[in-house]
Design an enzyme around this catalytic site. Structure first.
Site, mmCIF file in Angstrom:
data_model
loop_
_atom_site.group_PDB
_atom_site.id
_atom_site.type_symbol
_atom_site.label_atom_id
_atom_site.label_comp_id
_atom_site.label_asym_id
_atom_site.label_seq_id
_atom_site.Cartn_x
_atom_site.Cartn_y
_atom_site.Cartn_z
ATOM 1 N N LYS A 180 17.593 39.330 20.451
ATOM 2 C CA LYS A 180 16.247 39.886 20.257
ATOM 3 C C LYS A 180 15.948 40.930 21.342
ATOM 4 O O LYS A 180 15.396 41.986 21.054
ATOM 5 C CB LYS A 180 15.203 38.759 20.260
ATOM 6 C CG LYS A 180 15.270 37.903 19.000
ATOM 7 C CD LYS A 180 14.454 36.614 19.105
ATOM 8 C CE LYS A 180 14.747 35.728 17.888
ATOM 9 N NZ LYS A 180 14.117 34.403 17.966
ATOM 10 N N GLN A 184 10.418 30.817 21.671
ATOM 11 C CA GLN A 184 11.728 30.483 21.098
ATOM 12 C C GLN A 184 11.818 28.972 20.865
ATOM 13 O O GLN A 184 11.592 28.185 21.778
ATOM 14 C CB GLN A 184 12.853 30.965 22.039
ATOM 15 C CG GLN A 184 14.246 30.737 21.513
ATOM 16 C CD GLN A 184 14.538 31.550 20.243
ATOM 17 O OE1 GLN A 184 14.185 32.722 20.141
ATOM 18 N NE2 GLN A 184 15.166 30.910 19.272
ATOM 19 N N ASP A 237 5.772 35.635 15.110
ATOM 20 C CA ASP A 237 6.565 34.750 14.249
ATOM 21 C C ASP A 237 5.775 34.308 13.021
ATOM 22 O O ASP A 237 6.346 33.706 12.109
ATOM 23 C CB ASP A 237 7.026 33.508 15.034
ATOM 24 C CG ASP A 237 8.459 33.635 15.514
ATOM 25 O OD1 ASP A 237 9.240 34.361 14.864
ATOM 26 O OD2 ASP A 237 8.800 33.003 16.534
#
Ligand code: NAD
Length: 284
Positions: free
Chosen positions: A53, A97, A120
């Site tokens: 990422k 994460q 997200d």
């Protein structure tokens, strides 16, 4: 023999588009677009994902900042970090994460992220907006699946889409997205009786269950479109949830693993970060 849905190629094209849009922001408005990533502890797979990422951010000109609290961080301290990032106007996107160490309640942390910075798309407000077909920040992996279908002009309306897996991050939001696109959607899971009887009906079959090559040719209808979300490590190789070689003989289109949905997930994360930046610009 199925044609390949090339997620690697499509993701590269999306990244190039995002880069040119970010270049305009950074050159014309001398501002930066910023993504902050929280990586708790030292889960090796998570460390790999975060590195990917960060690399993708750098490539398109998004400034990424990594926060690495220790495995034993207390929930209240992690929430404090989220609060700080929420309040920092230089932070456009916050990515937590997953998974988290078991003593930390994932929902409590996700719920604390400002929905406008929730790249997200996991915050309950964003989940609710998706349910009402008003989402601005969509979960990255399912958004990447739909984007792939669109980029290959694969029709969704009226098709029977069968999704194997009902997770909050893939199966459920994807079902909602495909429903909004007028597919007839079936969701299968670990308690589904006679899975093959249902997968055999799929015009579009999406697998997100995490069991290496479990979906065999005998479970797939001739001419089906197969999107394999699964990422499983077997003898140091990545394989999907679909037995690729045999299913490719029957499907019309298929995503490979690696090189299918995975790169699209990261491209959608970059896209969401840019969207979050724009949402914050119009809000202020
Ligand atoms: P999960 O691991 O949270 O849950 C698995 C799901 O599969 C559950 O809903 C369960 O009911 C279902 N399932 C398990 N065994 C089954 C069986 N025998 N028959 C039918 N259903 C069964 O799911 P997840 O987090 O969505 O991850 C699924 C897979 O997708 C994993 O391999 C993961 O690594 C991968 N993944 C890939 C990406 C990507 O970017 N490509 C992103 C997220 C997850």
């Amino acid at each position: 023999m199925a044609k390949i849905i090339d997620g690697k190629k499509e993701a590269a094209a999306i990244r190039a588009q995002i880069k040119s849009q970010i270049d305009k922001i950074t050159i014309q408005q001398t501002e930066k677009v910023n993504l902050d990533v929280i990586l708790v502890g030292h889960n090796p797979a998570s460390e790999v994902y975060v590195r990917l990422k960060e690399k993708a951010c750098a490539e398109v000109g998004i400034v990424s900042c990594k926060h690495t609290p220790p495995t034993d961080i207390a929930l209240k301290d992690l929430l404090l970090l989220v609060d700080q990032l929420n309040e920092d106007s230089n932070v456009n996107g916050i990515l937590l994460q997953l998974p988290l160490p078991s003593h930390l309640n994932i929902s409590k942390v996700l719920d604390r992220i400002d929905p406008i910075k929730d790249v997200d798309g996991f915050h309950p407000i964003n989940v609710g907006l998706l349910s009402q077909n008003q989402a601005k920040l969509l979960p990255c992996t399912p958004a990447g699946c739909v984007e792939l279908l669109d980029r290959y002009n694969i029709p969704i309306q009226g098709k029977h889409a069968v999704i194997v897996g009902r997770s909050n991050i893939v199966g459920k939001p994807l079902a909602t997205m495909l429903l909004h696109r007028n597919a007839t959607v079936s969701i299968c899971h670990s308690k589904t009786v006679d899975l093959a009887a249902i997968t055999l009906q799929a015009d579009i079959l999406v697998t997100a269950l995490g069991i290496p090559e479990m979906i065999k040719a005998g479970m797939v209808k001739e001419g089906a479109v197969v999107i394999d979300v699964g990422i499983n490590r077997v003898e140091n190789q990545l394989v999907g949830d679909v037995a690729f070689a045999e299913v490719a003989e029957k499907a019309s289109w298929i995503t490979p693993v690696p090189g299918g949905v995975g790169p699209m997930t990261i491209a959608m994360l970059l896209s969401n970060t840019l969207t979050a930046y724009r949402l914050q610009q119009t809000k202020s």
